[in-house]
Design a protein around this motif. Structure first.
Motif, short mmCIF file in Angstrom:
data_model
loop_
_atom_site.label_atom_id
_atom_site.label_comp_id
_atom_site.label_asym_id
_atom_site.label_seq_id
_atom_site.Cartn_x
_atom_site.Cartn_y
_atom_site.Cartn_z
N TYR A 1 69.29 46.65 19.35
CA TYR A 1 70.60 46.00 19.52
C TYR A 1 70.62 45.02 21.01
CZ TYR A 1 75.70 44.74 20.11
OH TYR A 1 76.90 44.11 20.28
N ARG A 2 70.75 43.76 20.80
CA ARG A 2 70.91 42.84 21.94
C ARG A 2 72.01 41.89 21.87
NH1 ARG A 2 67.78 46.10 22.53
NH2 ARG A 2 65.45 46.07 23.51
N LEU A 3 72.71 41.89 22.86
CA LEU A 3 73.83 40.62 23.05
C LEU A 3 72.88 39.57 23.74
CD1 LEU A 3 76.82 42.52 24.55
CD2 LEU A 3 76.83 41.51 22.22
N VAL A 4 73.36 38.40 23.36
CA VAL A 4 72.72 37.03 23.53
C VAL A 4 73.57 35.97 24.23
CG1 VAL A 4 71.52 35.13 22.61
CG2 VAL A 4 71.02 37.47 21.88
N ILE B 1 68.48 33.52 23.65
CA ILE B 1 67.87 33.91 22.45
C ILE B 1 66.13 34.05 22.60
CG2 ILE B 1 67.91 31.72 21.09
CD1 ILE B 1 68.21 35.47 19.49
N ASP B 2 65.80 32.99 23.21
CA ASP B 2 64.56 32.76 23.75
C ASP B 2 63.68 33.87 24.30
OD1 ASP B 2 66.13 30.30 23.98
OD2 ASP B 2 64.28 29.14 23.92
N ASP B 3 64.41 34.76 25.20
CA ASP B 3 63.87 35.84 25.93
C ASP B 3 63.80 37.14 25.15
OD1 ASP B 3 63.91 34.25 28.19
OD2 ASP B 3 65.81 34.62 28.55
N ILE B 4 64.46 37.18 24.12
CA ILE B 4 64.59 38.32 23.04
C ILE B 4 64.17 38.23 21.63
CG2 ILE B 4 66.40 39.50 24.41
CD1 ILE B 4 67.25 38.52 20.88
N ILE B 5 63.90 37.06 21.09
CA ILE B 5 63.49 36.94 19.85
C ILE B 5 62.12 37.53 19.74
CG2 ILE B 5 62.31 34.76 20.09
CD1 ILE B 5 64.76 35.86 17.14
N SER B 6 61.19 37.42 20.50
CA SER B 6 59.79 37.95 20.35
C SER B 6 59.91 39.64 20.04
CB SER B 6 58.85 37.94 21.40
OG SER B 6 58.51 36.44 21.45
N GLU B 7 60.76 40.17 21.01
CA GLU B 7 61.07 41.68 20.73
C GLU B 7 61.54 42.13 19.33
OE1 GLU B 7 63.44 45.23 23.09
OE2 GLU B 7 63.75 43.04 23.85
N PHE B 8 62.38 41.27 19.04
CA PHE B 8 63.14 41.47 17.69
C PHE B 8 61.88 41.44 16.48
CE2 PHE B 8 65.02 39.60 13.71
CZ PHE B 8 65.77 40.78 13.30
N HIS C 1 73.19 42.05 4.31
CA HIS C 1 74.32 41.81 3.32
C HIS C 1 74.66 40.44 3.64
CE1 HIS C 1 77.48 42.97 0.46
NE2 HIS C 1 78.15 42.23 1.19
N TYR C 2 74.63 39.63 2.44
CA TYR C 2 74.61 38.21 2.56
C TYR C 2 73.62 37.65 3.40
CZ TYR C 2 76.88 33.86 1.57
OH TYR C 2 77.16 32.24 1.17
N VAL C 3 72.31 38.37 3.62
CA VAL C 3 71.37 38.05 4.54
C VAL C 3 70.61 36.60 4.79
CG1 VAL C 3 69.34 38.64 3.14
CG2 VAL C 3 69.30 39.39 5.49
N SER C 4 71.21 35.67 3.84
CA SER C 4 70.54 34.60 3.86
C SER C 4 71.37 33.82 5.26
CB SER C 4 70.63 33.48 2.60
OG SER C 4 72.42 33.71 2.32
N ILE C 5 72.59 34.12 5.71
CA ILE C 5 73.17 33.49 6.71
C ILE C 5 72.38 33.99 8.08
CG2 ILE C 5 75.19 33.51 8.00
CD1 ILE C 5 76.97 33.46 5.58
N ASP C 6 72.24 35.33 8.07
CA ASP C 6 71.37 35.99 9.40
C ASP C 6 70.12 35.32 9.50
OD1 ASP C 6 73.66 38.05 9.65
OD2 ASP C 6 72.87 38.67 7.79
N LEU C 7 69.43 35.33 8.24
CA LEU C 7 68.08 34.61 8.57
C LEU C 7 68.02 33.23 8.80
CD1 LEU C 7 66.14 36.66 5.55
CD2 LEU C 7 66.18 36.96 8.07
N HIS C 8 68.87 32.57 8.12
CA HIS C 8 68.94 31.16 8.61
C HIS C 8 69.02 30.92 10.10
CE1 HIS C 8 70.19 26.91 8.87
NE2 HIS C 8 70.85 27.10 9.72
N PHE C 9 69.96 31.80 10.77
CA PHE C 9 69.92 31.46 12.36
C PHE C 9 68.77 32.14 13.01
CE2 PHE C 9 74.42 30.58 10.87
CZ PHE C 9 74.66 29.88 11.74
N ILE C 10 68.31 33.14 12.52
CA ILE C 10 67.12 33.80 13.07
C ILE C 10 65.93 32.78 13.10
CG2 ILE C 10 65.45 35.71 13.10
CD1 ILE C 10 67.73 37.58 12.61
N ASN C 11 65.65 32.44 11.78
CA ASN C 11 64.57 31.58 11.54
C ASN C 11 64.61 30.23 12.09
OD1 ASN C 11 62.85 33.47 10.00
ND2 ASN C 11 63.90 32.78 8.21
N ARG C 12 65.84 29.79 12.51
CA ARG C 12 65.87 28.53 13.01
C ARG C 12 65.54 28.61 14.60
NH1 ARG C 12 71.99 26.26 14.18
NH2 ARG C 12 71.64 27.81 15.92
N GLU C 13 65.80 29.85 15.12
CA GLU C 13 65.34 29.86 16.66
C GLU C 13 63.87 30.29 16.27
OE1 GLU C 13 67.29 29.18 18.93
OE2 GLU C 13 69.39 29.21 18.06
#
Length: 233
Positions: free
Chosen positions: A67-70, A97-104, A116-128
């Motif tokens: 869990y990380r706040l960004v 997000i640049d500082d925590i994405i590798s950890e995720f 749940h409705y994961v395409s939204i989450d993955l869109h933003f994660i994969n964009r970064e």
């Protein structure tokens, strides 16, 4: 260089990470994830928090969470603040997000991702990820939304199999499955709730003949067309 996009898991067969289709679905390793966002504009909004929890062999691993706040890269909208109750002052000094994405990415390893409705989450994660590391996640992905839709249309409405949530919103599905619902939106708490939903769906799917990971990935494909597309999500 360490390859952040591959990590051997205890459930991975000897033939390699790409050959898991015959693995019993209940034996696979999953990472259930959720994000909170500044809004839903796929071009202008950004990630505010990421929450994830591991699930192995049907067990939700409460001691293995992320869990990380960004500090967001876009303005926080009032409507979003009302939903997740995270204020600008809470994130102004948090890492980008640049500082925590590798950890995720390392946390996810090569587990099957569930949301749940994961395409939204993955869109933003994969964009970064594409911006920062040059490549998106390549993990197999399951959507509890499409799993719920499949069960509703392939399970007789009788006995303990009766499953009729009013809509496809996560909290409504959780209530229909007898999962306690409380508190405001939080990425880790919503990931935990999704994990509980997924945990309860697996036995139902098994009784309906969905026993292997390959079969589960087919019916839980996030891009699979819903049988009842008008349901609120």
């Amino acid at each position: 260089m360490i390859n952040l996009f591959r990590r051997k898991t205890r459930s991975e067969p000897a033939t390699g990470p790409g050959d898991r289709s015959d693995l019993p679905a209940s034996d696979a390793s999953y990472v259930i994830l959720d994000t909170e966002l500044t809004g839903l504009d796929r071009k202008r909004d950004s990630i505010l928090s990421i929450g994830a929890i591991e699930m192995t062999e049907g067990r939700i691993e409460m001691g293995r969470t992320f869990y990380r706040l960004v500090r967001p890269g876009s303005e926080m909208k009032h409507d979003a603040i009302v939903i997740h109750e995270i204020t600008p002052s809470e994130v102004v000094e948090k890492p980008l997000i640049d500082d925590i994405i590798s950890e995720f990415v390392a946390f996810c390893g090569d587990a099957v991702l569930v949301g749940h409705y994961v395409s939204i989450d993955l869109h933003f994660i994969n964009r970064e990820l594409k911006r920062i590391l040059g490549a998106p996640l390549t993990n197999p992905v399951l959507d509890t939304l499409t799993l719920v839709d499949w069960i509703r249309w392939n399970t007789p409405n009788q006995g303990d199999e009766n499953f009729t949530p009013k809509n496809y919103q996560l909290y409504e599905i959780a209530k229909d499955l007898g999962i306690p619902v409380q508190g405001a939106h939080n990425a880790l708490m919503d990931a935990f709730m999704t994990a509980q939903v997924f945990q309860r769906l697996l036995p139902r799917l098994t009784r309906q003949g969905i026993r292997t990971l390959g079969e589960l990935l087919k019916v839980g494909n996030p891009s699979r067309k819903l049988n009842q597309p008008g349901m609120v999500i």
